[in-house]
Design an enzyme around this catalytic site. Structure first.
Site, short mmCIF file in Angstrom:
data_model
loop_
_atom_site.label_atom_id
_atom_site.label_comp_id
_atom_site.label_asym_id
_atom_site.label_seq_id
_atom_site.Cartn_x
_atom_site.Cartn_y
_atom_site.Cartn_z
N ALA A 81 0.84 -1.20 0.00
CA ALA A 81 0.00 0.00 0.00
C ALA A 81 0.87 1.24 0.00
O ALA A 81 2.07 1.18 0.29
CB ALA A 81 -0.93 0.01 1.22
N GLU A 151 10.65 0.02 5.77
CA GLU A 151 10.60 -0.94 4.67
C GLU A 151 11.86 -1.79 4.55
O GLU A 151 11.92 -2.70 3.72
CB GLU A 151 10.33 -0.20 3.36
CG GLU A 151 8.96 0.45 3.33
CD GLU A 151 8.70 1.20 2.04
OE1 GLU A 151 9.68 1.51 1.33
OE2 GLU A 151 7.52 1.48 1.75
#
Length: 204
Positions: A81, A151
């Site tokens: 997302a 991330e």
């Protein structure tokens, strides 16, 4: 019987105060004219919106990633997302970029799975969740995306759709667009995805 469908409507705002502006969000207090001419203050977060991708492979497995979410103090399993951070960019293009950057996959077929208002009592955030099919791995040398912050070392797992539904219902995963996307994909599979809207379907 009333028509059960969300409809646009804007009540009068007699005053608006901007409380905070950050890199992504802004916090606003609106004084809203209510029925019977009462005025009430409503605090909310202004958000640019987001997209999410339920990538489903030929074995009906959902691609999921695990990411640290600081406000919740959890490592959370989610769909790929991202924020709508490119003005004028088609949402499916944003979604394709997020799928490539976060998971290293591209999709040949895209559908609109559902549109969400993530928490309409406190934010104007809109989330479009896409269903992506016909997946292929992007060679690492072609992707070129550098992971940073949350991330870094973000694992990718393939979860059978039925197992993902069970995890959602058992309270094992909590991200709202992920839970909604999983349940919607499972429901849509009953009709062979025939009822899904095209990827470029307009938002309400």
């Amino acid at each position: 019987m009333m028509k059960v469908e969300d409809t646009p409507e804007a009540w009068d705002v007699v005053d608006s105060k901007h409380r905070f502006k950050g890199y992504v969000i802004e916090v606003v207090t609106d004084s809203v004219k209510m029925p019977r001419d009462e005025v009430a203050d409503r605090d909310y977060v202004v958000h640019p919106g987001a997209v999410a991708v339920l990538a489903l492979d030929e074995h009906d497995r959902v691609l999921m990633i695990r990411q640290y979410r600081h406000p919740t103090r959890h490592l959370m399993w989610e769909l790929p997302a991202g924020i709508r951070d490119v003005a004028g960019e088609p949402l499916v293009t944003t979604a394709a970029r997020e799928l490539a950057e976060e998971a290293g996959y591209r999709a040949g077929t895209w559908y609109t799975l559902l549109d969400l208002r993530s928490s309409p009592g406190m934010t104007d955030e809109r989330v479009r969740v896409f269903l992506a099919r016909d997946l292929s791995r992007i060679p690492e040398e072609e992707n070129g995306f550098e992971h940073r912050h949350e991330e870094i070392d973000m694992p990718v797992e393939w979860v059978p759709l039925a197992d993902a539904v069970e995890k959602a219902l058992m309270g094992m995963i909590h991200n709202s667009s992920t839970v909604a996307g999983i349940l919607a994909a499972y429901a849509a599979s009953v009709e062979g995805h025939a009822l899904l809207r095209p990827a470029d379907a307009p938002e309400a």
